[in-house]
Motif scaffolding. Structure first.
Motif, PDB file in Angstrom:
ATOM      1  N   TYR A   1     -40.506 -16.628 -21.441  1.00  0.00           N
ATOM      2  CA  TYR A   1     -39.316 -17.328 -21.844  1.00  0.00           C
ATOM      3  C   TYR A   1     -39.442 -18.960 -21.888  1.00  0.00           C
ATOM      4  O   TYR A   1     -38.856 -19.611 -22.844  1.00  0.00           O
ATOM      5  N   THR A   2     -40.180 -19.363 -21.109  1.00  0.00           N
ATOM      6  CA  THR A   2     -40.500 -20.730 -21.125  1.00  0.00           C
ATOM      7  C   THR A   2     -41.154 -21.199 -22.363  1.00  0.00           C
ATOM      8  O   THR A   2     -40.864 -22.220 -23.028  1.00  0.00           O
ATOM      9  N   GLN A   3     -42.008 -20.306 -22.899  1.00  0.00           N
ATOM     10  CA  GLN A   3     -42.899 -20.596 -23.895  1.00  0.00           C
ATOM     11  C   GLN A   3     -41.989 -20.510 -25.261  1.00  0.00           C
ATOM     12  O   GLN A   3     -42.346 -21.204 -26.429  1.00  0.00           O
ATOM     13  N   VAL A   4     -40.945 -19.645 -25.151  1.00  0.00           N
ATOM     14  CA  VAL A   4     -40.056 -19.903 -26.292  1.00  0.00           C
ATOM     15  C   VAL A   4     -39.298 -21.218 -26.411  1.00  0.00           C
ATOM     16  O   VAL A   4     -39.315 -21.847 -27.520  1.00  0.00           O
ATOM     17  N   ALA A   5     -38.833 -21.709 -25.259  1.00  0.00           N
ATOM     18  CA  ALA A   5     -38.268 -23.189 -25.206  1.00  0.00           C
ATOM     19  C   ALA A   5     -39.503 -24.134 -25.497  1.00  0.00           C
ATOM     20  O   ALA A   5     -39.025 -24.955 -26.369  1.00  0.00           O
TER      21      ALA A   5
ATOM     22  N   TRP B   1     -45.455  -6.002 -35.323  1.00  0.00           N
ATOM     23  CA  TRP B   1     -44.420  -6.983 -35.494  1.00  0.00           C
ATOM     24  C   TRP B   1     -44.576  -8.146 -34.790  1.00  0.00           C
ATOM     25  O   TRP B   1     -44.253  -9.515 -35.378  1.00  0.00           O
ATOM     26  N   SER B   2     -44.955  -8.056 -33.402  1.00  0.00           N
ATOM     27  CA  SER B   2     -45.227  -9.491 -32.807  1.00  0.00           C
ATOM     28  C   SER B   2     -46.076 -10.277 -33.433  1.00  0.00           C
ATOM     29  O   SER B   2     -45.840 -11.605 -33.536  1.00  0.00           O
ATOM     30  N   ALA B   3     -47.209  -9.939 -33.887  1.00  0.00           N
ATOM     31  CA  ALA B   3     -48.280 -10.622 -34.620  1.00  0.00           C
ATOM     32  C   ALA B   3     -47.760 -11.218 -35.750  1.00  0.00           C
ATOM     33  O   ALA B   3     -48.055 -12.456 -36.201  1.00  0.00           O
ATOM     34  N   GLY B   4     -46.980 -10.239 -36.702  1.00  0.00           N
ATOM     35  CA  GLY B   4     -46.196 -10.767 -37.735  1.00  0.00           C
ATOM     36  C   GLY B   4     -45.404 -11.859 -37.692  1.00  0.00           C
ATOM     37  O   GLY B   4     -45.457 -12.897 -38.381  1.00  0.00           O
ATOM     38  N   TRP B   5     -44.694 -11.945 -36.710  1.00  0.00           N
ATOM     39  CA  TRP B   5     -43.666 -12.799 -36.370  1.00  0.00           C
ATOM     40  C   TRP B   5     -44.448 -14.168 -35.761  1.00  0.00           C
ATOM     41  O   TRP B   5     -44.120 -15.430 -36.140  1.00  0.00           O
ATOM     42  N   ALA B   6     -45.426 -14.083 -35.065  1.00  0.00           N
ATOM     43  CA  ALA B   6     -46.429 -15.398 -34.595  1.00  0.00           C
ATOM     44  C   ALA B   6     -46.930 -15.887 -35.650  1.00  0.00           C
ATOM     45  O   ALA B   6     -46.819 -17.212 -35.897  1.00  0.00           O
ATOM     46  N   LEU B   7     -47.313 -15.137 -36.765  1.00  0.00           N
ATOM     47  CA  LEU B   7     -48.027 -15.807 -37.866  1.00  0.00           C
ATOM     48  C   LEU B   7     -46.868 -16.785 -38.726  1.00  0.00           C
ATOM     49  O   LEU B   7     -47.146 -17.713 -39.120  1.00  0.00           O
ATOM     50  N   VAL B   8     -45.880 -16.310 -38.848  1.00  0.00           N
ATOM     51  CA  VAL B   8     -44.753 -16.901 -39.140  1.00  0.00           C
ATOM     52  C   VAL B   8     -44.405 -18.278 -38.747  1.00  0.00           C
ATOM     53  O   VAL B   8     -44.453 -19.301 -39.082  1.00  0.00           O
ATOM     54  N   PHE B   9     -44.487 -18.220 -37.461  1.00  0.00           N
ATOM     55  CA  PHE B   9     -43.845 -19.381 -36.544  1.00  0.00           C
ATOM     56  C   PHE B   9     -45.045 -20.316 -36.417  1.00  0.00           C
ATOM     57  O   PHE B   9     -45.000 -21.590 -36.484  1.00  0.00           O
TER      58      PHE B   9
ATOM     59  N   ILE C   1     -53.392 -10.734 -24.214  1.00  0.00           N
ATOM     60  CA  ILE C   1     -52.337 -10.207 -23.273  1.00  0.00           C
ATOM     61  C   ILE C   1     -51.000 -10.207 -23.711  1.00  0.00           C
ATOM     62  O   ILE C   1     -50.091  -9.514 -23.149  1.00  0.00           O
ATOM     63  N   ARG C   2     -50.505 -11.077 -24.614  1.00  0.00           N
ATOM     64  CA  ARG C   2     -49.384 -11.183 -25.084  1.00  0.00           C
ATOM     65  C   ARG C   2     -48.779  -9.962 -25.611  1.00  0.00           C
ATOM     66  O   ARG C   2     -47.426  -9.704 -25.688  1.00  0.00           O
TER      67      ARG C   2
ATOM     68  N   PRO D   1     -39.847  -8.151 -30.090  1.00  0.00           N
ATOM     69  CA  PRO D   1     -41.217  -8.719 -30.772  1.00  0.00           C
ATOM     70  C   PRO D   1     -40.972 -10.055 -31.331  1.00  0.00           C
ATOM     71  O   PRO D   1     -41.709 -10.906 -31.365  1.00  0.00           O
ATOM     72  N   VAL D   2     -39.646 -10.394 -31.658  1.00  0.00           N
ATOM     73  CA  VAL D   2     -39.481 -11.820 -32.263  1.00  0.00           C
ATOM     74  C   VAL D   2     -39.473 -12.913 -31.068  1.00  0.00           C
ATOM     75  O   VAL D   2     -40.222 -13.851 -31.414  1.00  0.00           O
ATOM     76  N   THR D   3     -39.118 -12.612 -30.014  1.00  0.00           N
ATOM     77  CA  THR D   3     -39.165 -13.299 -29.008  1.00  0.00           C
ATOM     78  C   THR D   3     -40.599 -13.448 -28.252  1.00  0.00           C
ATOM     79  O   THR D   3     -41.154 -14.621 -28.334  1.00  0.00           O
ATOM     80  N   ASN D   4     -41.528 -12.559 -28.405  1.00  0.00           N
ATOM     81  CA  ASN D   4     -42.790 -12.181 -28.091  1.00  0.00           C
ATOM     82  C   ASN D   4     -43.610 -13.072 -29.088  1.00  0.00           C
ATOM     83  O   ASN D   4     -44.654 -13.814 -29.071  1.00  0.00           O
ATOM     84  N   GLY D   5     -43.273 -12.930 -30.621  1.00  0.00           N
ATOM     85  CA  GLY D   5     -43.976 -13.813 -31.456  1.00  0.00           C
ATOM     86  C   GLY D   5     -43.854 -15.295 -31.355  1.00  0.00           C
ATOM     87  O   GLY D   5     -44.844 -16.045 -31.621  1.00  0.00           O
ATOM     88  N   MET D   6     -42.585 -15.916 -30.996  1.00  0.00           N
ATOM     89  CA  MET D   6     -42.349 -17.069 -30.777  1.00  0.00           C
ATOM     90  C   MET D   6     -43.224 -17.617 -29.340  1.00  0.00           C
ATOM     91  O   MET D   6     -43.780 -18.649 -29.471  1.00  0.00           O
ATOM     92  N   ALA D   7     -43.072 -16.693 -28.378  1.00  0.00           N
ATOM     93  CA  ALA D   7     -43.741 -17.076 -27.083  1.00  0.00           C
ATOM     94  C   ALA D   7     -45.404 -17.027 -27.652  1.00  0.00           C
ATOM     95  O   ALA D   7     -46.079 -18.028 -27.143  1.00  0.00           O
ATOM     96  N   THR D   8     -45.948 -16.289 -28.362  1.00  0.00           N
ATOM     97  CA  THR D   8     -47.344 -16.139 -28.692  1.00  0.00           C
ATOM     98  C   THR D   8     -47.827 -17.428 -29.603  1.00  0.00           C
ATOM     99  O   THR D   8     -48.722 -17.815 -29.428  1.00  0.00           O
TER     100      THR D   8
END
Length: 589
Positions: free
Chosen positions: A176-180, A279-287, A266-267, A42-49
């Motif tokens: 993983y590219t989007q995390v970078a 959780w992914s949506a929550g982390w994405a909002l933080v980022f 789709i993310r 979820p954290v990785t997905n949040g950052m990628a999102t």
């Protein structure tokens, strides 16, 4: 080391990183290509999102639009962040629980209709292609300045990079590219903002610096900005100027458009469980908040710095001589995105609001015969470090960040388009027995074709990056969002209602956009700023909210006039909403 070499090093290093990640995480199956095998944390997905979400519109264009308009364009911030809350609460968990690969697949199954699935494919492609035009516009702007190539070759290079890591890696590689890319873009956005906030206010936190005192004048920064823009005939920066109705509709259109954008939705198909989608949506909002809290400060400070460049003595009566213009202006003039026309042949740069009736007498008394400086709004964030005389490595970092923002979202959009074509059109309709290898091949072919179309359209965009993106949000709001909401929360809406609702919302919104911009009559002559709204004060970028209401209305009227959905569909809707997704039982969905 000269600036051009620094730019090449920073941009080249990040591009090598993206392509290397794509090769390392190359998709080998359709599950990996479409949904990263549902194995993303979820954290990785949040950052990628967040990277997928914060496009060229957010990084390059949004602060520029805020800078040149002020309070009225804060609706971009409110609409885009508010829409993410809607997506997190109302759509993401339920769609993940349904367990499909694409948005059209959900619509086709929920409304038990291949036709509904195909209409959803059309809606998805129209909205996504419009959106990706804005990203390619941003790529061209960034390349044309920092790599000193034409807009055409900038787009070609950007398209080639996207092709390499998106076509090879699929969703797994792109994630993983989007995390970078997120790390690159957020670093590139905040570092110069911190420097500039320190310069202007002494406060290292830009969001707080916006409400601090301006060091040079001793008055609050926003008060100083209001003063200098009004001295040049522009509207007060901190006051509302346009139609309140249009602003409300525009904000609503961005909100529900956000919740209906397929490349973001789709993310949430990539995580193992329903709880992980939340959780992914929550982390994405933080980022996302890290950039969105900084953007208003970047816009205001850039506007003030730009005015101080043209009027370095602090008075509107003493503009700078054109021959004495700073190096950053010379650099951007090469791109054609900043131009000067000496209307009164006095060799000075007069930049003011020549459309202001109240300022006309003042301009005439000064011998000014028209505003002579034209600044493309999309350059402001990219030029900001140069305007503030920041170090060369900061300028190079901003170049890499702007490209990361544009390319990350472009990749997500292209994945959504390729999935709709290969999985929903080819496998779902034309060739249901296609092998997994064949489907994967068609997914890559579809993505390559989408890149070609997006690049071509990016050469002649219909507006600034953020404005083009706003049209895409309106189209998604009018077509996809209502179908998803009714599919999850209404047992009565049937296949006929869904099909006619989506078609009505999409067609009416497209007609309004085309008529508003004059494309039916004299292509290229109208713009977002000079075209008069067709319906009261409602502009084409705000019409998506009305298109959504039409979609909802048509769907309910048609559904109630025709047969009820089958019992198994009613049971399916009920099962989607049963709150058992937070536990391990949801892992099977």
């Amino acid at each position: 080391m000269d600036q051009y070499t620094l730019n090449l090093l920073f941009v080249g290093a990040t591009f090598a990183l993206y392509i290397g990640i794509a090769i390392w995480a190359r998709a080998g199956s359709t599950s990996e290509f479409y949904a990263a095998n549902r194995g993303i944390h979820p954290v990785t997905n949040g950052m990628a999102t967040a990277a997928d979400w914060m496009s060229a519109a957010s990084f390059i264009s949004m602060a520029g639009l805020i800078a040149f308009t002020g309070y009225d364009n804060s609706s971009f911030l409110m609409g885009w962040t508010g829409g993410y809350v809607l997506l997190a609460l109302l759509l993401a968990p339920y769609l993940r629980k349904f367990g499909k690969f694409t948005v059209p697949e959900f619509i086709g199954d929920r409304f038990y209709s291949p036709t509904a699935r195909m209409v959803a494919v059309v809606c998805l492609i129209v909205a996504s292609v419009t959106y990706v035009i804005g990203q390619m516009t941003g790529v061209g702007v960034a390349f044309s300045r920092f790599l000193e190539v034409s807009n055409f070759w900038g787009l070609m290079i950007g398209a080639a990079v996207v092709f390499c890591y998106a076509v090879l890696g699929g969703m797994k590689g792109v994630t993983y590219t989007q995390v970078a890319q997120y790390i690159v873009l957020i670093t590139a956005y905040t570092i110069p903002a911190v420097f500039i906030s320190l310069q202007l206010t002494g406060n290292p936190i830009p969001a707080l610096g916006l409400f601090s005192d301006h060091t040079a004048s001793g008055v609050p920064l926003l008060e100083r900005l209001d003063q200098v823009v009004q001295d040049l005939g522009f509207a007060e920066y901190t006051a509302a100027q346009g139609s309140t109705l249009n602003m409300v509709l525009f904000t609503l259109s961005l909100m529900i458009g956000t919740a209906g954008l397929p490349h973001v939705i789709i993310r949430f198909f990539t995580v193992p469980r329903v709880a992980d989608a939340r959780w992914s949506a929550g982390w994405a909002l933080v980022f996302i908040a890290l950039l969105y809290l900084t953007a208003p400060a970047v816009g205001a400070m850039a506007r003030l710095n730009l005015i101080d460049t043209v009027y370095p003595n602090g008075t509107a009566e003493e503009p700078i001589a054109y021959d004495e213009r700073p190096e950053w202006m010379r650099n951007w003039e090469i791109t054609g995105l900043l131009t000067f026309n000496d209307a009164n042949d006095d060799g000075l740069i007069q930049w003011y609001n020549d459309g202001s009736a109240s300022f006309a007498d003042t301009a005439e008394a000064r011998g000014w015969e028209g505003s002579e400086l034209t600044v493309n709004r999309d350059i402001l964030v990219l030029a900001n470090p140069e305007i503030a005389n920041l170090p060369g490595w900061v300028i190079a970092l901003v170049a890499a960040g702007g490209l990361a923002a544009a390319l990350s979202t472009a990749a997500g959009l292209l994945l959504a388009i390729s999935g709709a074509i290969s999985h929903d059109l080819i496998k779902g309709q034309l060739n249901p027995n296609i092998s997994e290898k064949g489907e994967l091949m068609w997914a890559r072919i579809a993505m390559a074709g989408a890149i070609v179309v997006a690049t071509y359209l990016g050469l002649n965009p219909p507006g600034f990056a953020a404005q083009t993106v706003a049209l895409a949000f309106g189209l998604a709001a009018a077509s996809i969002f209502p179908a998803l909401m009714m599919g999850i929360f209404s047992k009565r809406v049937n296949n006929k209602g869904a099909v006619w609702g989506m078609l009505a919302g999409l067609i009416v919104t497209l007609l309004y956009i085309f008529l508003h911009k004059g494309w039916f009559f004299i292509p290229g002559t109208a713009s977002f700023d000079d075209a008069d709204p067709l319906l009261g004060p409602i502009k084409s970028t705000s019409f998506g909210a009305i298109g959504a209401l039409i979609n909802f209305g048509v769907a309910y009227i048609v559904s109630n006039a025709t047969e009820e959905p089958p019992q198994e569909i009613v049971d399916l809707v009920e099962s989607i909403r049963v709150p058992r997704g937070a536990g391990a039982a949801a892992a099977d969905h």
